[in-house]
Design a protein around this motif. Structure first.
Motif, PDB file in Angstrom:
ATOM      1  N   TRP A   1      60.581  22.309  45.131  1.00 23.38           N
ATOM      2  CA  TRP A   1      59.971  21.936  46.542  1.00 23.38           C
ATOM      3  C   TRP A   1      58.685  22.916  47.223  1.00 23.38           C
ATOM      4  N   GLN A   2      58.021  22.533  47.938  1.00 18.51           N
ATOM      5  CA  GLN A   2      57.318  23.586  48.614  1.00 18.51           C
ATOM      6  C   GLN A   2      57.959  24.402  49.696  1.00 18.51           C
ATOM      7  N   PHE A   3      57.893  25.774  49.752  1.00 18.08           N
ATOM      8  CA  PHE A   3      58.783  26.668  50.466  1.00 18.08           C
ATOM      9  C   PHE A   3      57.916  27.499  51.471  1.00 18.08           C
ATOM     10  N   ASN A   4      58.198  27.437  52.677  1.00 16.89           N
ATOM     11  CA  ASN A   4      57.542  28.289  53.509  1.00 16.89           C
ATOM     12  C   ASN A   4      58.176  29.004  54.572  1.00 16.89           C
ATOM     13  N   ALA A   5      59.400  29.535  54.111  1.00 18.61           N
ATOM     14  CA  ALA A   5      60.240  30.497  54.684  1.00 18.61           C
ATOM     15  C   ALA A   5      60.870  29.891  56.235  1.00 18.61           C
ATOM     16  N   TRP A   6      61.182  28.863  55.809  1.00 20.98           N
ATOM     17  CA  TRP A   6      62.247  28.040  56.826  1.00 20.98           C
ATOM     18  C   TRP A   6      61.308  27.582  58.159  1.00 20.98           C
ATOM     19  N   GLY A   7      60.049  27.339  58.064  1.00 22.83           N
ATOM     20  CA  GLY A   7      59.276  26.877  59.029  1.00 22.83           C
ATOM     21  C   GLY A   7      57.930  27.458  59.168  1.00 22.83           C
TER      22      GLY A   7
END
Length: 228
Positions: A111-117
């Motif tokens: 998945w693409q991840f962006n530090a929860w936001g």
């Protein structure tokens, strides 16, 4: 190898949480801004958890080069250490979601991840290493992987393994995740990358949860749902 198809196209689906697992992955904690006392209490706890799991199934622990010797001294010899770059230690969220087919073959979803936001309300500024962890884990495992075109974390989803997915509106519809996607579009992508047929949307997760309401803080699916 990174695949250009989708799991659904290839006959792969997200198995139930309660299915037996072949191996478990963790990531070694060390961030001083996230873990108290230079992460020492967290490291002791992670080591106890890893060692206990290793009595049942093989365990691999991702660790930075700076922490390798320390982790090796605290972990049982049966625990495999893998040097890997990452930003924080939440492997459930940054690692791959493993999908299977009817024959039991495994593939991973990155998945693409962006530090929860991301820039909206993410927990840290640089998540570039975390975003690469899922693919790196798949390479170590020796399985192919898909790169999903949207933001998601492993803790945001649960399934019964029979086509139903559980998640929260608070998380997946957060402005910090995929603001350009509608609820229906997210359901379509979940179907393509997890092989599911139905999404059960819970409105909210735990109050003031820094992950924006991950469903794994609310429920765990322990058996297929039976309708009477």
């Amino acid at each position: 190898m990174k695949l250009t198809t989708t799991p659904k196209q290839d006959g792969f689906f997200f198995p139930a949480e309660f299915e037996p697992v072949r191996e478990v992955w963790l990531a070694w904690p060390e961030r001083r801004d996230n873990w108290r006392d230079n992460a020492k209490p967290a490291q002791r706890t992670f080591a106890k958890v890893a060692n206990a799991i290793a009595d049942v199934v093989p365990v691999s622990v991702a660790v930075s080069s700076a922490q390798y010797e320390k982790a090796r001294a605290m972990l049982d010899r049966s625990v495999k250490l893998v040097e890997m770059a990452f930003n924080d230690s939440w492997m459930r969220d940054i690692g791959p979601t493993v999908v299977v087919n009817a024959k039991g073959d495994r593939r991973g979803v990155s998945w693409q991840f962006n530090a929860w936001g991301g820039e909206f309300n993410g927990l840290y500024d640089d998540w570039s290493d975390d975003d690469n962890v899922a693919a790196a884990v798949c390479d170590v495992m020796g399985i192919d992987h898909y790169r999903a075109p949207f933001v998601l974390e492993g803790g945001a989803i649960h399934t019964d393994g029979e086509g139903t997915l559980y998640t929260t509106e608070e998380c997946l519809l957060s402005p910090g995740r995929n603001p350009s996607l509608s609820k229906a579009e997210i359901e379509t992508k979940l179907s393509e990358y997890l092989g599911i047929e139905k999404v059960v949307w819970l409105p909210k997760g735990l109050f003031n949860d820094e992950t924006d309401g991950h469903v794994d803080n609310l429920i765990h699916v322990v058996a297929p749902l039976k309708w009477y």
